[in-house]
Each structure stands twice: as C-alpha cells, then as structure tokens.
Design a protein around this motif. Sequence first.
Motif, PDB file in Angstrom:
ATOM      1  N   THR A  14     101.953  27.920  44.368  1.00  0.00           N
ATOM      2  CA  THR A  14     102.050  26.938  43.290  1.00  0.00           C
ATOM      3  C   THR A  14     103.470  26.837  42.754  1.00  0.00           C
ATOM      4  O   THR A  14     103.749  26.002  41.895  1.00  0.00           O
ATOM      5  N   SER A  15     104.357  27.708  43.247  1.00  0.00           N
ATOM      6  CA  SER A  15     105.756  27.572  42.820  1.00  0.00           C
ATOM      7  C   SER A  15     106.658  28.274  43.834  1.00  0.00           C
ATOM      8  O   SER A  15     106.174  28.882  44.798  1.00  0.00           O
ATOM      9  N   GLY A  16     107.941  28.160  43.625  1.00  0.00           N
ATOM     10  CA  GLY A  16     108.933  28.922  44.362  1.00  0.00           C
ATOM     11  C   GLY A  16     108.852  28.807  45.885  1.00  0.00           C
ATOM     12  O   GLY A  16     108.650  27.723  46.445  1.00  0.00           O
ATOM     13  N   ILE A  17     108.991  29.966  46.533  1.00  0.00           N
ATOM     14  CA  ILE A  17     109.059  30.022  47.991  1.00  0.00           C
ATOM     15  C   ILE A  17     107.760  29.516  48.627  1.00  0.00           C
ATOM     16  O   ILE A  17     107.774  28.788  49.618  1.00  0.00           O
ATOM     17  N   GLY A  18     106.631  29.894  48.049  1.00  0.00           N
ATOM     18  CA  GLY A  18     105.338  29.506  48.619  1.00  0.00           C
ATOM     19  C   GLY A  18     105.139  28.006  48.635  1.00  0.00           C
ATOM     20  O   GLY A  18     104.689  27.437  49.647  1.00  0.00           O
ATOM     21  N   LEU A  19     105.476  27.361  47.540  1.00  0.00           N
ATOM     22  CA  LEU A  19     105.325  25.899  47.490  1.00  0.00           C
ATOM     23  C   LEU A  19     106.260  25.240  48.504  1.00  0.00           C
ATOM     24  O   LEU A  19     105.870  24.304  49.214  1.00  0.00           O
ATOM     25  N   ALA A  20     107.476  25.764  48.608  1.00  0.00           N
ATOM     26  CA  ALA A  20     108.416  25.212  49.595  1.00  0.00           C
ATOM     27  C   ALA A  20     107.873  25.394  51.009  1.00  0.00           C
ATOM     28  O   ALA A  20     108.008  24.501  51.858  1.00  0.00           O
ATOM     29  N   CYS A  21     107.244  26.540  51.280  1.00  0.00           N
ATOM     30  CA  CYS A  21     106.655  26.775  52.614  1.00  0.00           C
ATOM     31  C   CYS A  21     105.525  25.778  52.865  1.00  0.00           C
ATOM     32  O   CYS A  21     105.439  25.180  53.946  1.00  0.00           O
ATOM     33  N   ALA A  22     104.640  25.616  51.884  1.00  0.00           N
ATOM     34  CA  ALA A  22     103.515  24.697  52.059  1.00  0.00           C
ATOM     35  C   ALA A  22     104.032  23.289  52.343  1.00  0.00           C
ATOM     36  O   ALA A  22     103.526  22.589  53.238  1.00  0.00           O
ATOM     37  N   ARG A  23     105.047  22.872  51.599  1.00  0.00           N
ATOM     38  CA  ARG A  23     105.614  21.533  51.800  1.00  0.00           C
ATOM     39  C   ARG A  23     106.259  21.421  53.193  1.00  0.00           C
ATOM     40  O   ARG A  23     106.140  20.391  53.862  1.00  0.00           O
ATOM     41  N   ALA A  24     106.911  22.484  53.624  1.00  0.00           N
ATOM     42  CA  ALA A  24     107.582  22.442  54.939  1.00  0.00           C
ATOM     43  C   ALA A  24     106.558  22.398  56.075  1.00  0.00           C
ATOM     44  O   ALA A  24     106.757  21.683  57.066  1.00  0.00           O
ATOM     45  N   PHE A  25     105.465  23.145  55.944  1.00  0.00           N
ATOM     46  CA  PHE A  25     104.410  23.075  56.970  1.00  0.00           C
ATOM     47  C   PHE A  25     103.778  21.684  56.978  1.00  0.00           C
ATOM     48  O   PHE A  25     103.492  21.129  58.045  1.00  0.00           O
ATOM     49  N   ALA A  26     103.547  21.133  55.797  1.00  0.00           N
ATOM     50  CA  ALA A  26     102.962  19.788  55.702  1.00  0.00           C
ATOM     51  C   ALA A  26     103.892  18.757  56.326  1.00  0.00           C
ATOM     52  O   ALA A  26     103.445  17.818  57.004  1.00  0.00           O
ATOM     53  N   ALA A  27     105.194  18.937  56.122  1.00  0.00           N
ATOM     54  CA  ALA A  27     106.169  18.007  56.696  1.00  0.00           C
ATOM     55  C   ALA A  27     106.106  18.013  58.220  1.00  0.00           C
ATOM     56  O   ALA A  27     106.457  17.036  58.874  1.00  0.00           O
TER      57      ALA A  27
END
Length: 261
Positions: A14-27
């Motif tokens: 929901t924030s930080g590194i994890g959210l960036a990872c989720a967004r990158a996998f979705a991309a």
Amino acid sequence: MTLKGKSALVTGSTSGIGLACARAFAAEGANVVLNGFGPADEIEAARAAIEAEFGVRALYSPADMTKPAEIAALVGLAATAFGGPDILVNNAGIQHVSPIEDFPIDKWDRIVAINLSSAFHAIRAAVPGMKARKWGRIVSTASAHSLVASPFKAAYVAAKHGLVGLTKTVALELAPHGVTANCISPGYVWTPLVEKQIPDTMKARGLTKEQVIGDVLLQAQPTKQFVTVEQVAALAVFLAGDAASQITGANISMDGGWTAA
Ligand code: NAD
C-alpha cells in the motif's frame, strides 16, 4: 508486456517499495494483489489507478502479516482470483530503533513476525501452486541490513539476515521445479519506513534531523543518494523474467556501494 497472464502478490504494497513493485508488475501485464494497511480511500485510489493505467486486474486484501491464517487466505485469494500467485513478493516490513537493553519485547516479536515469519507463511502457502504450474518467482525485500548491522536495530537486522537464510533454503528446494527465490537488498530508499525512523534515531543518537539524514543514513551509502522505489521495482521485474531463470538463492544488493566497504 513480459508478464501478461501472470499474477503477482506483493505483501505490504500500500506504500513505498511494495506499491512500486505492484505497479511495475502491472505495467508488464500481470494481475496484482495488493496488501497492507493505510487509509481506505488512498488504498482504493492506488488499486483503481493500477487497473486504469495498466489494463490489468488489481485486488486488495488487508491481511495482517502477523497472522498466519490471514496470510494463507491472502495466497488463497490470488489462487481463486487469478490461478496464482505466479510471483510472490515478500515485502511487508516495519522497523524499530532502540538500544538492545530497552528494546521492547512486543516490537521484537512484531518485527520478526512481519519481516521474517510472514515470508515463511506466504511461501509455504504459495509453493504447491507454483510447483504444480512448474513456474514461480519468489522475491523477498531484504535489506543492506541482511548483510551488515547497524546499532539499535537488533530485531530488524536479525529478521533480515533470517530472510536471506530462508530464501537460500527455499531456492535449493525449488530449483528442480522451475521456481526461483531471491532477495533484493536495498540500502536506504526514501519511503515512509525511513522517514518514520528519523525521530527515534534523533533520540537514540542525540542528533538533529539533518544530521540523521546526512551523517547516519546517507553516511553509509557511498553514492550519497537514496535508492528509488522504481529502481527496486525494476530489479524485482527483472528477477521475474526469463532472463533471470538461472538466478536463484541470490541476495542482490542495490545500496549505492554501502556493503562493498
Ligand atoms: P513502507 O512503510 O512504505 O511500506 C511497508 C508496507 O508494509 C506498507 O504497505 C504497510 O502497510 C505494510 N505493512 C506493515 N505492517 C503490516 C502488517 N502487519 N501486515 C500487512 N502489511 C503490513 O516501507 P518500505 O520502505 O517500502 O519497506 C518495504 C520493505 O522494504 C520492508 O520489508 C523494508 O524492510 C524493506 N527495506 C526498506 C528500505 C528503505 O530504506 N526504505 C531499505 C531496505 C529494505
């Protein structure tokens, strides 16, 4: 879109590194399961943005990483919704800074539960599906503190060292099954986790905020720059790809040279 058709479960996203990872996998085309705490409206905005921007499905679960049954249910959600998870990112983590003799016992237990045991529970639940599909990627967010220590971070350093041991063991067990397990070990990344430990570090070391940032945090990092969440996420995506199929049991540093010293 290298991960189209795959699904990624990212704990603490929901924030930080994890959210960036989720967004990158979705991309890259993966459906994602978000997890973590925070204001409901902000989490829903982050979830909806992923679906809108990347044309994938994004689910959210508030599963508490201190609770084994909730972790198993979280993995179950990825299985029911997406037939996954194909990619598991063990990322949820907290910090507490205190001299060892005053270190609160409940903080020790909580840090070990969230930063280490939750990865065991999630891997344990996710592995049968990965083995059956003969493909899986387990990426755990460790830390430079999985390789070296800093004073006043007993629980965090112990948990992160443990996470690397867990990862190596799992890598060996799963090597014949098309499943890799690796750690990413960032140095200081500018996220809420780092921001929140500044007041305690000021107290523990008797320093100003500027001194903590310059003399404690970035002092360890020869590049004198924070790592970005996007850089960590890009490495996670790389580890999920075909080019990384022979990388397993590794602990990859991204720390501006910190642990080279
Ligand atoms: P963050 O505080 O931004 O994110 C932590 C995430 O974990 C949030 O989504 C939070 O809601 C979630 N979380 C906390 N307790 C939880 C619980 N009980 N159940 C479920 N979710 C929970 O922090 P971050 O900096 O993005 O940290 C992510 C990971 O990266 C952590 O494991 C951390 O140790 C590691 N790390 C961070 C840095 C850094 O400098 N920021 C450096 C090295 C490693």
